[in-house]
Design an enzyme around this catalytic site. Structure first.
Site, PDB file in Angstrom:
ATOM      1  CG  HIS A  58      -1.958  -1.099   1.233  1.00 50.51           C
ATOM      2  ND1 HIS A  58      -3.022  -0.891   2.175  1.00 50.51           N
ATOM      3  CD2 HIS A  58      -2.233  -2.179   0.456  1.00 50.51           C
ATOM      4  CE1 HIS A  58      -3.920  -2.036   1.868  1.00 50.51           C
ATOM      5  NE2 HIS A  58      -3.106  -2.840   0.937  1.00 50.51           N
ATOM      6  CD  GLU A  60      -2.091   4.120   3.139  1.00 52.87           C
ATOM      7  OE1 GLU A  60      -1.738   3.542   2.173  1.00 52.87           O
ATOM      8  OE2 GLU A  60      -3.150   4.125   3.768  1.00 52.87           O
ATOM      9  CB  CYS A  88      -6.349  -0.523   5.425  1.00 52.40           C
ATOM     10  SG  CYS A  88      -4.907  -1.111   5.280  1.00 52.40           S
ATOM     11  CB  CYS A  91      -1.954   1.596   6.332  1.00 53.42           C
ATOM     12  SG  CYS A  91      -1.663   0.787   4.877  1.00 53.42           S
TER      13      CYS A  91
END
Length: 152
Positions: A58, A60, A88, A91
């Site tokens: 992801h 992040e 999410c 993260c």
């Protein structure tokens, strides 16, 4: 008309949006993230789940790892993470463990975002700013999902 400060949240979120546009161009879910320390961008990233064949890639996560590498430290105290979509749970856990001081995000994610959890998985000292450039963030996501629907 006043010029946008290069040290403003809006300026930095625009940089995260540029990262999200790169993701869109590559067929990734268009989420972009940057980490800022002392008014300086120290890392930039966008979703690369498909490219890396890694469910944890992801924006992040990649931005956090790059920032830690840049600083040579596991903690990102006095840093701000700008991300175009609400992080999410995975993260948010990484943000917690990296001790990021502030998180600024654009669009909310009602189905997978950290805010749906009680108690919050974010550190209580982490400042959260939500909704900045949310319309622009949502527009990129809608464009991506509309392309997928057309291709299926």
């Amino acid at each position: 008309m006043s010029e946008l400060s290069v040290f403003s949240d809006e300026h930095f979120m625009n940089q995260a949006l540029k990262q999200a546009e790169y993701a869109l161009e590559e067929g990734e879910v268009p989420v972009g993230a940057i980490v800022v320390s002392q008014n300086r961008i120290i890392s930039k990233a966008y979703n690369q789940v498909e490219r890396l064949k890694d469910a944890t890639a992801h924006a992040e996560m990649l931005a956090i790892t790059a920032a830690q590498d840049y600083l040579g430290a596991k903690y990102l105290q006095n840093c701000t993470l700008y991300v175009t979509l609400e992080p999410c749970t995975m993260c948010a856990g990484a943000i917690f463990w990296a001790q990021i001081e502030k998180v600024v995000f654009g669009a909310s994610d009602e189905s997978r975002g950290f805010e749906r959890l009680e108690p919050s998985v974010m550190h209580p000292k982490t400042e959260i700013v939500k909704g900045l450039k949310s319309q622009e963030s949502k527009a990129l996501l809608q464009q991506f999902f509309n392309q997928i629907r057309r291709n299926n």
